[in-house]
Structure formats: C-alpha cells, structure tokens
Design an enzyme around this catalytic site. Structure first.
Site, PDB file in Angstrom:
ATOM      1  N   LYS A   8      -2.696   5.803  -4.372  1.00 16.02           N
ATOM      2  CA  LYS A   8      -3.819   6.712  -4.085  1.00 16.02           C
ATOM      3  C   LYS A   8      -3.624   8.063  -4.761  1.00 16.02           C
ATOM      4  CE  LYS A   8      -3.789   4.619   0.533  1.00 16.02           C
ATOM      5  NZ  LYS A   8      -2.373   4.526   0.946  1.00 16.02           N
ATOM      6  N   ASP A  56       0.843  -1.203   0.000  1.00 19.20           N
ATOM      7  CA  ASP A  56       0.000   0.000   0.000  1.00 19.20           C
ATOM      8  C   ASP A  56       0.872   1.244   0.000  1.00 19.20           C
ATOM      9  OD1 ASP A  56      -2.912   1.119   0.742  1.00 19.20           O
ATOM     10  OD2 ASP A  56      -1.400   2.248   1.876  1.00 19.20           O
ATOM     11  N   TYR A  87       2.987   9.706  -0.313  1.00 24.93           N
ATOM     12  CA  TYR A  87       4.142   9.126   0.398  1.00 24.93           C
ATOM     13  C   TYR A  87       5.458   9.383  -0.329  1.00 24.93           C
ATOM     14  CZ  TYR A  87       0.299   6.390   2.528  1.00 24.93           C
ATOM     15  OH  TYR A  87      -0.880   6.002   3.126  1.00 24.93           O
ATOM     16  N   GLN A 134     -10.709   2.624   2.790  1.00 24.11           N
ATOM     17  CA  GLN A 134      -9.558   2.486   3.698  1.00 24.11           C
ATOM     18  C   GLN A 134      -9.673   3.548   4.793  1.00 24.11           C
ATOM     19  OE1 GLN A 134      -4.944   3.473   3.410  1.00 24.11           O
ATOM     20  NE2 GLN A 134      -5.417   1.766   2.048  1.00 24.11           N
ATOM     21  N   LEU A 193      -2.180  -0.633  14.189  1.00 26.75           N
ATOM     22  CA  LEU A 193      -1.491  -0.803  15.473  1.00 26.75           C
ATOM     23  C   LEU A 193      -1.543   0.486  16.290  1.00 26.75           C
ATOM     24  CD1 LEU A 193       1.564  -2.840  14.109  1.00 26.75           C
ATOM     25  CD2 LEU A 193      -0.467  -3.717  15.277  1.00 26.75           C
ATOM     26  N   HIS A 251      -7.657   9.324  -1.916  1.00 30.03           N
ATOM     27  CA  HIS A 251      -7.037   9.307  -0.579  1.00 30.03           C
ATOM     28  C   HIS A 251      -7.891   9.980   0.499  1.00 30.03           C
ATOM     29  CE1 HIS A 251      -2.750   9.027   1.238  1.00 30.03           C
ATOM     30  NE2 HIS A 251      -3.646   8.854   2.181  1.00 30.03           N
ATOM     31  N   LYS A 282       8.487  -9.336   9.666  1.00 29.33           N
ATOM     32  CA  LYS A 282       8.230 -10.790   9.762  1.00 29.33           C
ATOM     33  C   LYS A 282       7.173 -11.082  10.817  1.00 29.33           C
ATOM     34  CE  LYS A 282      11.641 -14.110   8.921  1.00 29.33           C
ATOM     35  NZ  LYS A 282      12.994 -14.671   9.145  1.00 29.33           N
ATOM     36  N   GLU A 283       7.309 -10.418  11.965  1.00 31.27           N
ATOM     37  CA  GLU A 283       6.350 -10.641  13.065  1.00 31.27           C
ATOM     38  C   GLU A 283       4.919 -10.358  12.598  1.00 31.27           C
ATOM     39  OE1 GLU A 283       7.399  -8.326  16.584  1.00 31.27           O
ATOM     40  OE2 GLU A 283       5.268  -8.149  17.106  1.00 31.27           O
ATOM     41  N   LYS A 310       2.549  -1.087   9.047  1.00 25.61           N
ATOM     42  CA  LYS A 310       3.804  -0.543   8.517  1.00 25.61           C
ATOM     43  C   LYS A 310       4.950  -0.751   9.529  1.00 25.61           C
ATOM     44  CE  LYS A 310       5.513   3.249   9.533  1.00 25.61           C
ATOM     45  NZ  LYS A 310       5.232   4.553   9.000  1.00 25.61           N
ATOM     46  N   SER A 311       6.100  -1.177   9.043  1.00 27.73           N
ATOM     47  CA  SER A 311       7.331  -1.156   9.823  1.00 27.73           C
ATOM     48  C   SER A 311       8.471  -1.202   8.832  1.00 27.73           C
ATOM     49  CB  SER A 311       7.414  -2.366  10.761  1.00 27.73           C
ATOM     50  OG  SER A 311       8.689  -2.366  11.381  1.00 27.73           O
TER      51      SER A 311
HETATM   52  P1  NAD Z   1       0.618   1.347  12.113  1.00 22.45           P
HETATM   53  O1  NAD Z   1      -0.526   1.171  13.022  1.00 22.45           O
HETATM   54  O2  NAD Z   1       0.915   0.329  11.094  1.00 22.45           O
HETATM   55  O3  NAD Z   1       1.872   1.574  13.061  1.00 22.45           O
HETATM   56  C1  NAD Z   1       3.120   1.882  12.593  1.00 22.45           C
HETATM   57  C2  NAD Z   1       4.041   2.039  13.799  1.00 22.45           C
HETATM   58  O4  NAD Z   1       4.030   0.825  14.542  1.00 22.45           O
HETATM   59  C3  NAD Z   1       5.463   2.289  13.385  1.00 22.45           C
HETATM   60  O5  NAD Z   1       6.034   3.188  14.325  1.00 22.45           O
HETATM   61  C4  NAD Z   1       6.113   0.915  13.478  1.00 22.45           C
HETATM   62  O6  NAD Z   1       7.474   0.983  13.730  1.00 22.45           O
HETATM   63  C5  NAD Z   1       5.364   0.307  14.647  1.00 22.45           C
HETATM   64  N1  NAD Z   1       5.272  -1.171  14.544  1.00 22.45           N
HETATM   65  C6  NAD Z   1       4.950  -1.885  13.436  1.00 22.45           C
HETATM   66  N2  NAD Z   1       4.938  -3.186  13.728  1.00 22.45           N
HETATM   67  C7  NAD Z   1       5.225  -3.309  15.036  1.00 22.45           C
HETATM   68  C8  NAD Z   1       5.348  -4.404  15.918  1.00 22.45           C
HETATM   69  N3  NAD Z   1       5.155  -5.658  15.494  1.00 22.45           N
HETATM   70  N4  NAD Z   1       5.632  -4.150  17.235  1.00 22.45           N
HETATM   71  C9  NAD Z   1       5.824  -2.905  17.664  1.00 22.45           C
HETATM   72  N5  NAD Z   1       5.714  -1.804  16.884  1.00 22.45           N
HETATM   73  C10 NAD Z   1       5.429  -2.012  15.572  1.00 22.45           C
HETATM   74  O7  NAD Z   1       0.402   2.802  11.465  1.00 22.45           O
HETATM   75  P2  NAD Z   1       0.554   3.537  10.088  1.00 22.45           P
HETATM   76  O8  NAD Z   1       1.917   3.434   9.527  1.00 22.45           O
HETATM   77  O9  NAD Z   1       0.003   4.889  10.325  1.00 22.45           O
HETATM   78  O10 NAD Z   1      -0.495   2.779   9.149  1.00 22.45           O
HETATM   79  C11 NAD Z   1      -0.153   1.656   8.354  1.00 22.45           C
HETATM   80  C12 NAD Z   1      -0.293   1.968   6.880  1.00 22.45           C
HETATM   81  O11 NAD Z   1      -1.602   2.460   6.606  1.00 22.45           O
HETATM   82  C13 NAD Z   1       0.616   3.071   6.349  1.00 22.45           C
HETATM   83  O12 NAD Z   1       1.919   2.639   6.092  1.00 22.45           O
HETATM   84  C14 NAD Z   1      -0.104   3.476   5.097  1.00 22.45           C
HETATM   85  O13 NAD Z   1       0.178   2.558   4.053  1.00 22.45           O
HETATM   86  C15 NAD Z   1      -1.554   3.384   5.532  1.00 22.45           C
HETATM   87  N6  NAD Z   1      -2.133   4.684   5.974  1.00 22.45           N
HETATM   88  C16 NAD Z   1      -3.145   5.203   5.236  1.00 22.45           C
HETATM   89  C17 NAD Z   1      -3.729   6.407   5.617  1.00 22.45           C
HETATM   90  C18 NAD Z   1      -4.851   6.968   4.786  1.00 22.45           C
HETATM   91  O14 NAD Z   1      -5.250   8.125   5.021  1.00 22.45           O
HETATM   92  N7  NAD Z   1      -5.372   6.232   3.851  1.00 22.45           N
HETATM   93  C19 NAD Z   1      -3.277   7.096   6.756  1.00 22.45           C
HETATM   94  C20 NAD Z   1      -2.240   6.528   7.487  1.00 22.45           C
HETATM   95  C21 NAD Z   1      -1.682   5.313   7.103  1.00 22.45           C
END
Ligand code: NAD
Length: 275
Positions: free
Chosen positions: A74, A44, A49, A158, A187, A107, A240-241, A232-233
């Site tokens: 998007k 995604d 981005y 989304q 998360l 978006h 992997k987790e 996202k990470s």
């Molecule tokens: P997320 O909830 O995925 O959290 C990301 C954070 O959690 C990062 O700091 C990451 O290092 C940490 N993390 C990830 N896996 C972890 C784990 N197993 N243990 C501990 N910490 C962990 O939040 P996000 O990045 O805001 O959202 C995910 C994706 O959603 C984005 O990358 C993007 O593709 C999408 N997104 C879309 C919109 C939209 O408006 N459509 C807005 C925000 C994000």
C-alpha cells in the site's frame, strides 16, 4: 483455497495473511515463511508496516513460484500527501526485491489528495508492475470522487470489518459498483473488543456446533459473505488455525445471525474524521 475474481479478471485468494506490526527482520520473514508453508497464498503488507523487505525475502525464498503468491502492498500517507506516488511505489518494489505486486492499494483517502493520486495509481496499473489496483478505508463519497473522473474502478476496498462492525451499507455500495470488499481487523483487532467478540453467544454456540474456534467461525463468516479477509498472527498455531476453514461452511441463517451482532463499533480510526 477459495478465490475471488476481481473486476479486471485477476483472481485473488479469499483468505490471506496480514503482517501489520510484525517487525522487519527474522520475526516477519519467519512468520511469512511459516504462513506460506501452512498454505496461505496471499500476503498483505504496506509501506507503513516497514516490513516489506522481510515479506519480499520470505516470498522470494519460499520455494513457491512467484505467480502462485498474491502480494498486496500500500501507498503510505506521507507519500500520498507529498505527491510521491510513483517514487513510493518503486521504493516498495525495491524493498520487496520483486518486479511486480499483485495489488497496490491507496492506504487511506487523505482527502483531497485521493483525487490526484488515483490517475497515478492507474498509471502504475498500465505499466504492468501492479496486476490490480484498489483503495483502503474509502467511504462511498471518496470512491465517487475518484471514479467520476476515471475509467478504472478500484478492484478492492480494504476496510475495517468484523461482527461488531459489519459495514453493511459500504459492502452493498462496493458490490453494486463491482468493487470487492476486503476486511481488516476481521477478528476485532486487539483486546478488549476481540475478547468480547469471541464470547458472544452466537459465535460461541457456532464454535461448539462446528467444533471450531471463535476465530474460525468469524473468518468463515467473512468468506461466506464473499468478503476477502487477512487475519494477522505471529503465533504458528494461530496461523494454522486461521487457515483451517475449508472443511465447513455456515448456513445463510447462521451468517445472518452473526450479522445481527453489529454495533457499529470501530476498533480503528474513522476515515471521515481522520481524513
Ligand atoms: P486481526 O483482527 O487480524 O487481529 C489480530 C489480533 O488477533 C492479534 O493480536 C493476534 O494475535 C490475534 N489473533 C489472531 N488469530 C487469532 C486466533 N486464532 N485466536 C486468538 N487470537 C488471534 O487484526 P489486525 O492485525 O488489525 O488486522 C489484520 C490485517 O489487516 C493486518 O495485519 C493488516 O495486514 C491489515 N490491516 C489493514 C489496515 C488498513 O488500514 N488497511 C488497518 C489494520 C490492519
């Protein structure tokens, strides 16, 4: 991998990999390559981005056939507001170095522009350069604005969703209307909300019961609700987790227990306030 069939018959992985804030260049290219090696088959990204070039390169050089990877990008808000819909889509394809995307999303509603945008997004679908089209951050009234004049219902909405913001009314609306919900910030996004979420006793107890991490419990909750999710990470161990979710499932009572953590707490902007 588990898949969801969208309202036009296209199949989308229930779990994907999000690349928000992963910088263009080696960082993004390597992260996406690593995710694909780890088994993710859905990526995604977004014009916003500014990493479509790296995402496209990672996909093209992954060694995995293009048709096995589901790619979402998007439409950016400035292009929507300026009416540059077709041009923006073509610019994304050029950056990606690909001849189609699997899913193209609007978006943000950017009301009232969403109403004139949607027919042009439908035109992209008809061109075959996007296999499915959808929206992001649309409330029911935004969805009604576009569906009342259109024969194409968005395949996806989304939206922000995590256990502190379960979005039940919007999920119900989407399901009733054949729109698949997809969660962003599953998360809880960045700290401090994520930290509070991970230590919530319901989550922590389930993590102990299943010998999983809090992140895995939350992602499995999304999947057990039938919600497509895209954590996202950039950290290989976490990448992997976050896909190691297919050897357990929550019971309906456990899913319902996580639902009760809702506090209607957003970590991102409210689409009704930031039009
Ligand atoms: P997320 O909830 O995925 O959290 C990301 C954070 O959690 C990062 O700091 C990451 O290092 C940490 N993390 C990830 N896996 C972890 C784990 N197993 N243990 C501990 N910490 C962990 O939040 P996000 O990045 O805001 O959202 C995910 C994706 O959603 C984005 O990358 C993007 O593709 C999408 N997104 C879309 C919109 C939209 O408006 N459509 C807005 C925000 C994000």
């Amino acid at each position: 991998m588990l898949y969801k069939t969208l309202n036009n018959g296209v199949k989308m992985p229930l779990l994907g990999y999000g690349v928000y804030k992963i910088p263009e260049g080696d960082a993004c290219e390597n992260a996406v390559k690593y995710a694909i090696e780890a088994g993710y088959r859905s990526i995604d990204t977004a014009a916003l981005y500014e990493n479509e070039k790296s995402v496209g390169k990672a996909i093209r050089t992954s060694g995995i056939p293009r048709e096995e990877i589901f790619l979402t990008t998007k439409l950016g808000n400035p292009d929507q507001i300026n009416g540059n819909i077709i041009e923006a889509f073509d610019a994304s394809l050029t950056k990606l170095g690909l001849d189609y995307v699997d899913l193209y999303l609007v978006h943000w509603p950017c009301a009232p522009h969403h109403q004139t945008t949607w027919p042009l997004i439908e035109r992209i679908l008809k061109s075959g350069k996007a296999r499915a089209i959808g929206v992001s951050n649309f409330q029911p009234h935004h969805l009604e604005d576009i569906t009342k004049h259109s024969s194409t219902t968005p395949a996806i909405n989304q939206i922000e969703m995590h256990p502190f913001f379960t979005q039940k009314p919007l999920l119900d609306y989407c399901r009733t209307h054949g729109i698949a919900p997809q969660s962003w910030s599953p998360l809880g996004g960045e700290r401090p909300v994520q930290e509070q979420l991970f230590v919530a006793p319901t989550i922590a107890n389930l993590a102990t019961k299943y010998n999983k991490t809090p992140a895995q419990i939350i992602l499995r909750w999304n999947m057990d609700l039938g919600v497509i999710t895209i954590p996202k990470s950039a950290n290989p161990a976490r990448i992997k987790e976050n896909i190691d979710l297919f050897d357990f499932a929550l019971t309906p009572d456990e899913v319902a227990a996580i639902d009760t953590l809702n506090q209607n707490q957003r970590v991102g902007p409210d689409p009704d306030v930031h039009a």
